[in-house]
Design a protein around this motif. Structure first.
Motif, short mmCIF file in Angstrom:
data_model
loop_
_atom_site.label_atom_id
_atom_site.label_comp_id
_atom_site.label_asym_id
_atom_site.label_seq_id
_atom_site.Cartn_x
_atom_site.Cartn_y
_atom_site.Cartn_z
N GLY A 86 -8.58 6.20 -16.43
CA GLY A 86 -9.69 6.42 -15.94
C GLY A 86 -9.86 7.48 -14.58
O GLY A 86 -9.10 7.63 -13.95
N VAL A 87 -10.69 8.46 -14.86
CA VAL A 87 -10.90 9.49 -14.04
C VAL A 87 -11.40 8.96 -12.41
O VAL A 87 -12.50 8.44 -12.66
CB VAL A 87 -11.50 10.50 -14.53
N LEU A 88 -10.82 9.17 -11.65
CA LEU A 88 -11.40 8.69 -10.25
C LEU A 88 -11.99 9.91 -9.49
O LEU A 88 -11.46 10.92 -9.38
CB LEU A 88 -10.30 8.34 -9.47
N THR A 89 -13.30 9.79 -9.12
CA THR A 89 -14.10 10.74 -8.34
C THR A 89 -14.46 10.59 -6.88
O THR A 89 -14.75 11.35 -6.15
CB THR A 89 -15.37 11.32 -9.08
N ASP A 90 -14.09 9.49 -6.60
CA ASP A 90 -14.77 8.79 -5.24
C ASP A 90 -13.54 8.33 -4.47
O ASP A 90 -13.87 7.76 -3.32
CB ASP A 90 -15.66 7.57 -5.43
N THR A 91 -12.12 8.84 -4.82
CA THR A 91 -11.08 8.60 -3.78
C THR A 91 -10.46 9.92 -3.74
O THR A 91 -9.16 10.26 -3.87
CB THR A 91 -10.23 7.50 -4.49
N PRO A 92 -11.02 11.03 -2.93
CA PRO A 92 -10.32 12.17 -3.01
C PRO A 92 -9.14 12.26 -2.03
O PRO A 92 -9.34 11.50 -0.93
CB PRO A 92 -11.38 13.04 -2.18
N VAL A 93 -7.96 12.99 -2.17
CA VAL A 93 -7.04 13.42 -1.26
C VAL A 93 -6.90 14.68 -0.98
O VAL A 93 -7.12 15.73 -1.83
CB VAL A 93 -5.66 13.13 -2.11
N TYR A 94 -7.04 15.04 0.42
CA TYR A 94 -7.12 16.62 0.85
C TYR A 94 -5.83 16.95 1.32
O TYR A 94 -4.98 16.31 1.96
CB TYR A 94 -8.29 16.84 1.78
N THR A 125 -6.00 10.23 -8.42
CA THR A 125 -6.94 11.02 -9.42
C THR A 125 -7.19 10.41 -10.63
O THR A 125 -8.14 10.75 -11.40
CB THR A 125 -6.45 12.59 -9.66
N TRP A 126 -6.47 9.22 -11.02
CA TRP A 126 -6.46 8.68 -12.24
C TRP A 126 -6.18 7.12 -12.02
O TRP A 126 -5.35 7.08 -11.35
CB TRP A 126 -5.23 9.28 -13.17
N GLY A 127 -6.99 6.39 -12.51
CA GLY A 127 -6.75 4.87 -12.67
C GLY A 127 -8.17 4.07 -12.40
O GLY A 127 -9.33 4.66 -12.65
N HIS A 128 -8.20 3.07 -11.55
CA HIS A 128 -9.27 2.41 -11.22
C HIS A 128 -8.83 1.94 -9.89
O HIS A 128 -8.05 1.25 -9.49
CB HIS A 128 -9.56 1.07 -11.93
N ASP A 129 -9.99 2.08 -8.77
CA ASP A 129 -9.82 1.89 -7.71
C ASP A 129 -10.10 0.22 -7.28
O ASP A 129 -11.05 -0.17 -6.91
CB ASP A 129 -10.68 2.55 -6.52
N GLU A 130 -9.14 -0.61 -7.56
CA GLU A 130 -9.17 -2.17 -7.61
C GLU A 130 -8.02 -2.59 -6.85
O GLU A 130 -6.77 -1.85 -7.59
CB GLU A 130 -9.79 -2.66 -8.94
N ARG A 131 -7.77 -3.71 -6.40
CA ARG A 131 -6.77 -4.43 -5.84
C ARG A 131 -6.43 -5.07 -7.05
O ARG A 131 -6.80 -5.81 -7.95
CB ARG A 131 -6.98 -5.30 -4.68
N CYS A 132 -4.72 -5.36 -7.14
CA CYS A 132 -4.09 -6.07 -8.18
C CYS A 132 -3.47 -7.19 -7.30
O CYS A 132 -3.07 -7.28 -6.14
CB CYS A 132 -3.31 -5.19 -9.04
N THR A 133 -3.02 -8.18 -8.08
CA THR A 133 -2.38 -9.47 -7.68
C THR A 133 -0.80 -9.32 -8.56
O THR A 133 -0.72 -8.77 -9.64
CB THR A 133 -2.98 -10.66 -7.80
N LEU A 134 0.15 -9.92 -7.68
CA LEU A 134 1.42 -9.89 -8.21
C LEU A 134 2.27 -11.48 -7.95
O LEU A 134 2.05 -11.79 -6.70
CB LEU A 134 2.52 -8.72 -7.53
N ASP A 135 2.32 -11.94 -8.80
CA ASP A 135 2.83 -13.37 -8.83
C ASP A 135 4.43 -13.34 -8.72
O ASP A 135 5.15 -13.37 -9.60
CB ASP A 135 2.56 -14.10 -10.09
N TRP A 136 4.98 -12.72 -7.79
CA TRP A 136 6.44 -12.42 -7.47
C TRP A 136 7.18 -13.80 -7.01
O TRP A 136 6.55 -14.62 -6.01
CB TRP A 136 6.66 -11.41 -6.59
N PRO A 137 8.38 -14.18 -7.38
CA PRO A 137 9.07 -13.36 -8.62
C PRO A 137 8.74 -14.03 -10.05
O PRO A 137 9.70 -13.58 -10.78
CB PRO A 137 10.58 -13.82 -8.01
N ALA A 138 7.76 -14.71 -10.31
CA ALA A 138 7.48 -14.95 -11.76
C ALA A 138 7.16 -13.97 -12.51
O ALA A 138 7.71 -14.01 -13.77
CB ALA A 138 6.55 -16.30 -11.59
#
Length: 259
Positions: A195-203, A168-181
């Motif tokens: 950010g309010v999410l409206t297009d990713t409903p959970v039922y 319900t909250w955030g941004h529907d975007e993929r993130c990257t992780l430079d592990w273990p740096a």
């Protein structure tokens, strides 16, 4: 519904799960994930809420009752009961989806077996079949998996800039992780940016009515059958929408952030 009085009868310990056995299974009608698995990207009708910490590899369980079998993802931890998604419990108990012929009941003895994660592949709805985790709130779990040699999660995760399991909250975007740096993901909108999410409903499927509701607000989107007869009904179901639904979503998300 937890069935706590039956806990002494459980054949599996509340710590590490055995490979197979009998457990007393109870229905659970509200999606959650203690490790931040995103409900908008998995099948929330096939989730196991069982005792024991969430494993980095042993995430799939087969549950059988009266010749019927379902496969479940273990992405949340209960206080002691062997809860499963209401729809999964209802299908095992009656042979019908909870939205068609909802049933009410308590702990029921069922047979389980830990199975390979590949058996649960169809329950994960990301394009590449990787486990969808919250970039702002799953790092403790993910770091523990990355530190385990050959763990499934360590090689099969994807981070999204979504703050809560109900999406319900955030941004529907993929993130990257430079592990273990780095021990924090990089996201285009800035990790954890509200950010309010409206297009990713959970039922959720509500117990015991079988109503399909928006998990973030409780708004009814489809009514189920009568718990006693299985007949469809459209009476007596109000919806929480508009500004009140948005307030519920925001408050729920903020509560998750401060856990």
């Amino acid at each position: 519904m937890r069935g706590s009085l039956l806990l002494p009868l459980l054949s599996a310990a509340t710590g590490a799960m055995a490979a197979s056995g009998t457990v007393w299974v109870t229905p659970h009608d509200s999606y959650s994930s203690s490790v931040g698995v995103l409900g908008c990207k998995v099948n929330t009708d096939r989730i196991a809420y069982w005792p024991g910490s969430i494993d980095c590899t042993n995430l799939c369980v087969s549950l059988t009752y009266e010749g019927r079998t379902v496969h479940l993802l273990r992405v949340d931890q209960s206080a002691g009961a062997h809860d499963v998604s209401y729809d999964a419990w209802n299908y095992l108990y009656t042979g019908f989806p909870a939205t068609e012929k909802p049933a009410a009941g308590g702990a029921t003895a069922m047979e389980y077996e830990d199975v390979d994660i590949s058996v649960c592949a169809d329950l994960i709805h990301t394009d590449d079949g990787k486990m969808p985790l919250s970039a702002p709130n799953s790092m403790n779990f993910l770091a523990s998996c990355l530190e385990q040699e050959d763990s499934w999660i360590g090689s099969n995760y994807v981070l999204y800039n979504i703050l809560d399991p109900l999406c319900t909250w955030g941004h529907d975007e993929r993130c990257t992780l430079d592990w273990p740096a780095a021990n924090q993901a990089s996201c285009a909108s800035g990790i954890g940016t509200p950010g309010v999410l409206t297009d990713t409903p959970v039922y959720n499927i509500r117990y015991p009515s079988g109503d399909k509701v928006l998990a973030g607000s409780g708004a009814v989107v489809a009514t189920g059958g009568d718990p006693a007869t299985g007949a469809s009904t459209n009476e007596g179901h109000g919806a929480m929408g508009g500004s009140m639904g948005a307030v519920v979503s925001v408050v729920g998300c903020l509560g998750y952030l401060f856990l």
